[in-house]
Design a protein around this motif. Structure first.
Motif, PDB file in Angstrom:
ATOM      1  N   ARG A  15     -55.236 -48.130 -62.116  1.00 44.81           N
ATOM      2  CA  ARG A  15     -56.554 -47.515 -61.925  1.00 44.81           C
ATOM      3  C   ARG A  15     -57.621 -48.221 -62.750  1.00 44.81           C
ATOM      4  NH1 ARG A  15     -57.015 -41.631 -63.203  1.00 44.81           N
ATOM      5  NH2 ARG A  15     -54.838 -41.469 -63.819  1.00 44.81           N
ATOM      6  N   LEU A  16     -57.271 -48.577 -63.986  1.00 42.56           N
ATOM      7  CA  LEU A  16     -58.243 -49.210 -64.865  1.00 42.56           C
ATOM      8  C   LEU A  16     -58.588 -50.620 -64.400  1.00 42.56           C
ATOM      9  CD1 LEU A  16     -59.951 -48.910 -67.406  1.00 42.56           C
ATOM     10  CD2 LEU A  16     -57.976 -49.645 -68.760  1.00 42.56           C
ATOM     11  N   LEU A  17     -57.596 -51.366 -63.929  1.00 44.69           N
ATOM     12  CA  LEU A  17     -57.855 -52.707 -63.397  1.00 44.69           C
ATOM     13  C   LEU A  17     -58.789 -52.641 -62.190  1.00 44.69           C
ATOM     14  CD1 LEU A  17     -54.290 -54.257 -63.705  1.00 44.69           C
ATOM     15  CD2 LEU A  17     -56.355 -55.084 -64.866  1.00 44.69           C
ATOM     16  N   ALA A  18     -58.565 -51.659 -61.317  1.00 47.77           N
ATOM     17  CA  ALA A  18     -59.444 -51.493 -60.159  1.00 47.77           C
ATOM     18  C   ALA A  18     -60.847 -51.095 -60.598  1.00 47.77           C
ATOM     19  CB  ALA A  18     -58.857 -50.437 -59.216  1.00 47.77           C
ATOM     20  N   PHE A  19     -60.937 -50.226 -61.592  1.00 52.09           N
ATOM     21  CA  PHE A  19     -62.234 -49.807 -62.117  1.00 52.09           C
ATOM     22  C   PHE A  19     -63.001 -51.000 -62.688  1.00 52.09           C
ATOM     23  CE2 PHE A  19     -64.659 -48.176 -65.857  1.00 52.09           C
ATOM     24  CZ  PHE A  19     -65.576 -47.396 -65.174  1.00 52.09           C
ATOM     25  N   MET A  20     -62.296 -51.882 -63.384  1.00 50.98           N
ATOM     26  CA  MET A  20     -62.940 -53.078 -63.941  1.00 50.98           C
ATOM     27  C   MET A  20     -63.469 -53.974 -62.812  1.00 50.98           C
ATOM     28  SD  MET A  20     -62.682 -52.962 -67.348  1.00 50.98           S
ATOM     29  CE  MET A  20     -62.792 -54.648 -67.915  1.00 50.98           C
ATOM     30  N   ASP A  21     -62.641 -54.209 -61.801  1.00 51.98           N
ATOM     31  CA  ASP A  21     -63.038 -55.099 -60.708  1.00 51.98           C
ATOM     32  C   ASP A  21     -64.175 -54.519 -59.875  1.00 51.98           C
ATOM     33  OD1 ASP A  21     -61.188 -57.037 -61.380  1.00 51.98           O
ATOM     34  OD2 ASP A  21     -59.641 -56.262 -60.043  1.00 51.98           O
ATOM     35  N   GLU A  22     -64.094 -53.222 -59.603  1.00 54.42           N
ATOM     36  CA  GLU A  22     -65.059 -52.607 -58.687  1.00 54.42           C
ATOM     37  C   GLU A  22     -66.356 -52.179 -59.372  1.00 54.42           C
ATOM     38  OE1 GLU A  22     -62.944 -49.374 -56.887  1.00 54.42           O
ATOM     39  OE2 GLU A  22     -61.269 -50.673 -56.265  1.00 54.42           O
ATOM     40  N   TYR A  25     -67.146 -55.285 -64.103  1.00 52.17           N
ATOM     41  CA  TYR A  25     -67.591 -56.683 -64.031  1.00 52.17           C
ATOM     42  C   TYR A  25     -68.908 -56.823 -63.266  1.00 52.17           C
ATOM     43  CZ  TYR A  25     -62.837 -57.731 -65.662  1.00 52.17           C
ATOM     44  OH  TYR A  25     -61.663 -57.776 -66.385  1.00 52.17           O
ATOM     45  N   PRO A  26     -69.072 -56.159 -62.116  1.00 52.12           N
ATOM     46  CA  PRO A  26     -70.363 -56.256 -61.428  1.00 52.12           C
ATOM     47  C   PRO A  26     -71.516 -55.681 -62.249  1.00 52.12           C
ATOM     48  CG  PRO A  26     -68.676 -55.431 -59.927  1.00 52.12           C
ATOM     49  CD  PRO A  26     -68.074 -55.420 -61.297  1.00 52.12           C
ATOM     50  N   ALA A  27     -71.223 -54.730 -63.139  1.00 52.44           N
ATOM     51  CA  ALA A  27     -72.288 -54.087 -63.919  1.00 52.44           C
ATOM     52  C   ALA A  27     -72.747 -54.923 -65.108  1.00 52.44           C
ATOM     53  CB  ALA A  27     -71.805 -52.719 -64.420  1.00 52.44           C
ATOM     54  N   GLU A  28     -71.997 -55.965 -65.469  1.00 55.13           N
ATOM     55  CA  GLU A  28     -72.365 -56.764 -66.644  1.00 55.13           C
ATOM     56  C   GLU A  28     -73.754 -57.383 -66.478  1.00 55.13           C
ATOM     57  OE1 GLU A  28     -68.010 -58.128 -68.432  1.00 55.13           O
ATOM     58  OE2 GLU A  28     -69.024 -59.427 -66.992  1.00 55.13           O
ATOM     59  N   ALA A  29     -73.972 -58.032 -65.346  1.00 57.80           N
ATOM     60  CA  ALA A  29     -75.278 -58.648 -65.108  1.00 57.80           C
ATOM     61  C   ALA A  29     -76.354 -57.591 -64.892  1.00 57.80           C
ATOM     62  CB  ALA A  29     -75.203 -59.574 -63.887  1.00 57.80           C
ATOM     63  N   VAL A  30     -75.988 -56.485 -64.245  1.00 54.35           N
ATOM     64  CA  VAL A  30     -76.940 -55.397 -64.002  1.00 54.35           C
ATOM     65  C   VAL A  30     -77.432 -54.819 -65.323  1.00 54.35           C
ATOM     66  CG1 VAL A  30     -77.259 -53.112 -62.983  1.00 54.35           C
ATOM     67  CG2 VAL A  30     -75.913 -54.845 -61.777  1.00 54.35           C
ATOM     68  N   ALA A  53     -69.851 -41.851 -65.852  1.00 54.56           N
ATOM     69  CA  ALA A  53     -69.589 -40.773 -64.896  1.00 54.56           C
ATOM     70  C   ALA A  53     -68.422 -41.136 -63.981  1.00 54.56           C
ATOM     71  CB  ALA A  53     -70.851 -40.496 -64.076  1.00 54.56           C
ATOM     72  N   GLU A  54     -68.380 -42.388 -63.550  1.00 54.51           N
ATOM     73  CA  GLU A  54     -67.301 -42.825 -62.666  1.00 54.51           C
ATOM     74  C   GLU A  54     -65.962 -42.849 -63.403  1.00 54.51           C
ATOM     75  OE1 GLU A  54     -65.298 -43.943 -59.272  1.00 54.51           O
ATOM     76  OE2 GLU A  54     -67.346 -43.165 -59.497  1.00 54.51           O
ATOM     77  N   ALA A  55     -65.969 -43.332 -64.649  1.00 53.79           N
ATOM     78  CA  ALA A  55     -64.729 -43.382 -65.433  1.00 53.79           C
ATOM     79  C   ALA A  55     -64.189 -41.974 -65.666  1.00 53.79           C
ATOM     80  CB  ALA A  55     -64.983 -44.081 -66.766  1.00 53.79           C
ATOM     81  N   ARG A  56     -65.094 -41.068 -65.968  1.00 53.17           N
ATOM     82  CA  ARG A  56     -64.664 -39.685 -66.212  1.00 53.17           C
ATOM     83  C   ARG A  56     -64.121 -39.069 -64.923  1.00 53.17           C
ATOM     84  NH1 ARG A  56     -67.917 -35.379 -70.060  1.00 53.17           N
ATOM     85  NH2 ARG A  56     -66.101 -34.065 -70.445  1.00 53.17           N
ATOM     86  N   ARG A  57     -64.779 -39.364 -63.794  1.00 49.79           N
ATOM     87  CA  ARG A  57     -64.320 -38.839 -62.506  1.00 49.79           C
ATOM     88  C   ARG A  57     -62.911 -39.338 -62.194  1.00 49.79           C
ATOM     89  NH1 ARG A  57     -63.670 -40.050 -57.398  1.00 49.79           N
ATOM     90  NH2 ARG A  57     -64.202 -42.238 -57.711  1.00 49.79           N
TER      91      ARG A  57
END
Length: 404
Positions: A15-22, A25-30, A53-57
């Motif tokens: 779950r955590l690997l998917a959270f990082m990918d999805e 990582y995309p949020a770093e530049a944002v 919020a997403e991590a907690r969900r």
């Protein structure tokens, strides 16, 4: 020996690997783009709240706390591979999952030593990710590698403590969301036992007499994503006696209890940083050509990558052994191993990052890659939570004791 992760760890890893990918990582530049548009560089980009919020969900929240009442109830051995994953994006993922220092250590202190009122007022909002916190121990006037040197005074006056002193490199203190400081100072500066002179008190950020004087840089970085590192002055700041954590004279012991898990958490995340560096090295090596052939075909580059892989595998095994010992015989029983990983891991990861920077040329020291900032973080950890030399001194004494 069984090196496989148990079923719960594997499920959380996936779950955590998917959270990082999805998401991460995309949020770093944002996050960097949003920060540039903020009124203050210390404000938190909106994407961080979205990640939390997403991590907690997804149930990826407070993974660090072994206390099932307050956290995920994971052992150190279960948490280790998860912290490693968040270490691949150390300025975003730990915060997103509410597993970022110094909040983690402060939550552990409050969970273990805080009274019910302190837990309700400060631990609960920290666990919910509603506020941030800071730990104020290091001082500019003394060698803080020896915590008995601290000079901040905590003097009792009736039903209040009066705190006077100057701290610096107080991580997270520049963040406006930082609402509470755990301050270590001396309540009995002339006491016979130098390890019973210190106490810890809770000091709200808005307490009169508390001044955030300036942000401290680390290799030129202000570390906005972690809430900065501040110089903080306590000028006769008054708090109720009920803000004492534990007992008078218990500050040194609480600090040691806090730093054990903190040290291994840093090492877990450092392995993730090294893995990110190896990935970046490999991608760079296969995409660049120099002197007629790909960098990946250059012998020196192959040596760097091979050495990095060997080093990371060694470090991971030592960290996992340490985590297992902490779970089975306690932090005191794992003292030697905690010191060993604290010495070995930052030093080795700094070397890996240095080679990764070299492989990227000018790009390696630029803002276009995370390597320079990762290097600054890793190099700082050769000082944070006790400099290497202090741990070497203690570890050597323990080894020599067998022969004396």
């Amino acid at each position: 020996m069984d090196f496989a992760f148990d079923a719960r760890t594997e499920e959380l890893r996936a779950r955590l690997l998917a959270f990082m990918d999805e998401h991460v990582y995309p949020a770093e530049a944002v996050a960097e783009e949003q920060r540039a548009a903020l009124a203050s560089p210390w404000d938190t980009p909106a994407v961080v709240a979205e990640l939390k919020a997403e991590a907690r969900r997804q149930g990826l929240w407070n993974l660090f706390l072994p206390d099932a009442e307050h956290g995920a109830g994971l052992t150190n051995l279960q948490y280790a591979p998860l912290a490693e994953i968040t270490g691949r994006s150390p300025h975003l993922a730990p915060t997103a999952t509410n597993c970022a220092a110094p909040d983690t250590g402060n939550m552990e202190v409050l969970a273990q030593f805080g009274n019910e009122q302190q837990k309700k007022q400060w631990l609960e909002p920290l666990l919910a990710g509603e506020i941030r916190s800071a730990f104020a121990m290091t001082e500019p006037e003394v060698a803080s590698s020896d915590a008995t040197n601290i000079t901040t005074h905590i003097e009792r006056d009736g039903d209040e403590y009066v705190i006077t002193g100057r701290k610096w490199y107080i991580s997270g203190a520049m963040n406006p969301e930082c609402a509470i400081f755990i301050v270590m100072g001396k309540t009995d500066p002339d006491g016979a036992d130098i390890r019973r002179q210190q106490s810890m008190v809770l000091v709200p950020r808005d307490t009169p007499g508390v001044t955030i004087r300036r942000a401290m840089q680390v290799f030129g970085y202000e570390d906005h994503s972690h809430g900065g590192h501040a110089e903080v002055v306590f000028d006769h700041a008054r708090v109720p006696v009920s803000n004492l954590i534990g007992e008078e004279g218990g500050g040194f012991a609480i600090a040691q209890a806090r730093l054990g898990p903190g040290r291994i958490h840093h090492c877990m995340r450092l392995i993730g940083m090294a893995e990110r560096a190896i990935e970046l090295m490999c991608r760079r090596a296969v995409s660049r050509t120099a002197f007629g052939k790909a960098l990946a075909q250059q012998g020196v580059v192959q040596n760097w990558i091979a050495d990095a892989r060997v080093t990371v595998e060694q470090l991971r095994l030592l960290v996992l052994k340490t985590a297992w010992l902490m779970d089975t015989v306690g932090n005191k029983g794992a003292h030697t191993e905690i010191q060993a990983i604290k010495i070995a891991t930052p030093r080795a990861v700094v070397g890996i990052l240095d080679r990764a920077i070299q492989l990227h040329g000018a790009g390696g020291v630029s803002q276009d890659f995370p390597l320079a900032e990762l290097y600054a973080s890793a190099r700082t950890l050769m000082l944070a939570d006790g400099p290497d030399e202090v741990h070497q001194r203690s570890l050597a004494r323990r080894e020599l004791k067998k022969y004396l």
